[in-house]
Design a protein around this motif. Structure first.
Motif, PDB file in Angstrom:
ATOM      1  N   ILE A 135       8.290  14.393  -3.195  1.00 51.48           N
ATOM      2  CA  ILE A 135       8.198  14.101  -1.771  1.00 51.48           C
ATOM      3  C   ILE A 135       7.159  13.005  -1.547  1.00 51.48           C
ATOM      4  O   ILE A 135       6.299  12.777  -2.383  1.00 51.48           O
ATOM      5  CB  ILE A 135       7.828  15.356  -0.951  1.00 51.48           C
ATOM      6  CG1 ILE A 135       6.489  15.942  -1.416  1.00 51.48           C
ATOM      7  CG2 ILE A 135       8.925  16.396  -1.061  1.00 51.48           C
ATOM      8  CD1 ILE A 135       5.994  17.066  -0.553  1.00 51.48           C
ATOM      9  N   GLY A 136       7.271  12.348  -0.461  1.00 49.11           N
ATOM     10  CA  GLY A 136       6.301  11.318  -0.140  1.00 49.11           C
ATOM     11  C   GLY A 136       6.965   9.950  -0.017  1.00 49.11           C
ATOM     12  O   GLY A 136       8.158   9.787  -0.220  1.00 49.11           O
ATOM     13  N   PHE A 137       6.160   8.987   0.308  1.00 44.65           N
ATOM     14  CA  PHE A 137       6.645   7.629   0.519  1.00 44.65           C
ATOM     15  C   PHE A 137       6.308   6.783  -0.697  1.00 44.65           C
ATOM     16  O   PHE A 137       5.229   6.887  -1.246  1.00 44.65           O
ATOM     17  CB  PHE A 137       5.977   7.044   1.769  1.00 44.65           C
ATOM     18  CG  PHE A 137       6.337   5.610   2.003  1.00 44.65           C
ATOM     19  CD1 PHE A 137       7.581   5.270   2.522  1.00 44.65           C
ATOM     20  CD2 PHE A 137       5.463   4.594   1.696  1.00 44.65           C
ATOM     21  CE1 PHE A 137       7.920   3.970   2.741  1.00 44.65           C
ATOM     22  CE2 PHE A 137       5.787   3.278   1.905  1.00 44.65           C
ATOM     23  CZ  PHE A 137       7.032   2.954   2.434  1.00 44.65           C
ATOM     24  N   ARG A 138       7.246   5.953  -1.107  1.00 38.54           N
ATOM     25  CA  ARG A 138       6.997   5.033  -2.195  1.00 38.54           C
ATOM     26  C   ARG A 138       7.283   3.630  -1.697  1.00 38.54           C
ATOM     27  O   ARG A 138       8.341   3.338  -1.148  1.00 38.54           O
ATOM     28  CB  ARG A 138       7.922   5.309  -3.373  1.00 38.54           C
ATOM     29  CG  ARG A 138       7.597   6.595  -4.076  1.00 38.54           C
ATOM     30  CD  ARG A 138       8.414   6.684  -5.321  1.00 38.54           C
ATOM     31  NE  ARG A 138       8.184   7.981  -5.935  1.00 38.54           N
ATOM     32  CZ  ARG A 138       8.718   8.363  -7.044  1.00 38.54           C
ATOM     33  NH1 ARG A 138       9.556   7.566  -7.674  1.00 38.54           N
ATOM     34  NH2 ARG A 138       8.462   9.538  -7.562  1.00 38.54           N
ATOM     35  N   ALA A 139       6.333   2.760  -1.901  1.00 39.59           N
ATOM     36  CA  ALA A 139       6.501   1.358  -1.504  1.00 39.59           C
ATOM     37  C   ALA A 139       7.379   0.658  -2.532  1.00 39.59           C
ATOM     38  O   ALA A 139       7.291   0.938  -3.723  1.00 39.59           O
ATOM     39  CB  ALA A 139       5.159   0.673  -1.390  1.00 39.59           C
ATOM     40  N   ALA A 140       8.217  -0.225  -2.079  1.00 40.43           N
ATOM     41  CA  ALA A 140       9.093  -0.958  -2.981  1.00 40.43           C
ATOM     42  C   ALA A 140       8.259  -1.917  -3.812  1.00 40.43           C
ATOM     43  O   ALA A 140       7.344  -2.587  -3.323  1.00 40.43           O
ATOM     44  CB  ALA A 140      10.154  -1.722  -2.193  1.00 40.43           C
ATOM     45  N   ALA A 141       8.562  -1.982  -5.119  1.00 37.86           N
ATOM     46  CA  ALA A 141       7.833  -2.887  -6.016  1.00 37.86           C
ATOM     47  C   ALA A 141       8.360  -4.301  -5.807  1.00 37.86           C
ATOM     48  O   ALA A 141       9.548  -4.550  -5.744  1.00 37.86           O
ATOM     49  CB  ALA A 141       8.022  -2.457  -7.463  1.00 37.86           C
ATOM     50  N   THR A 142       7.444  -5.257  -5.678  1.00 35.41           N
ATOM     51  CA  THR A 142       7.869  -6.649  -5.484  1.00 35.41           C
ATOM     52  C   THR A 142       7.355  -7.515  -6.592  1.00 35.41           C
ATOM     53  O   THR A 142       6.468  -7.288  -7.297  1.00 35.41           O
ATOM     54  CB  THR A 142       7.365  -7.214  -4.137  1.00 35.41           C
ATOM     55  OG1 THR A 142       5.954  -7.056  -4.078  1.00 35.41           O
ATOM     56  CG2 THR A 142       8.048  -6.498  -3.019  1.00 35.41           C
TER      57      THR A 142
END
Length: 81
Positions: free
Chosen positions: A74-81
């Motif tokens: 669970i939780g938010f994951r930022a997209a890898a750039t």
């Protein structure tokens, strides 16, 4: 239950399917319990042997345990750039 509410051949077929599934589940549970019982008896007989056999019994018991489904993270994951 569906066969008693819905009066169709498909509902009867599904009801029979569910009953057969529970019968198989009961047989698997019984077989698993019998394997555990025989394994315990065998372990009592060979307890005097070396520690390698204990490791084997431990590994077999680990395989007999039901597998746990993987947990969702669970939780938010930022997209890898």
């Amino acid at each position: 239950m569906a066969a008693s509410v819905l009066n169709s051949a498909r509902a009867v077929e599904m009801s029979v399917f569910v009953v057969r599934a529970f019968v198989r589940l009961r047989d698997v549970a019984r077989t698993n319990a019998e394997i555990r019982k025989h394994l315990a008896q065998l372990e009592r007989r060979v307890t005097a042997h070396d520690g390698a056999l204990k490791e084997v019994f431990s590994a077999i018991r680990g395989l007999l345990q039901p597998a746990r489904p993987p947990r969702k993270q669970i939780g938010f994951r930022a997209a890898a750039t």
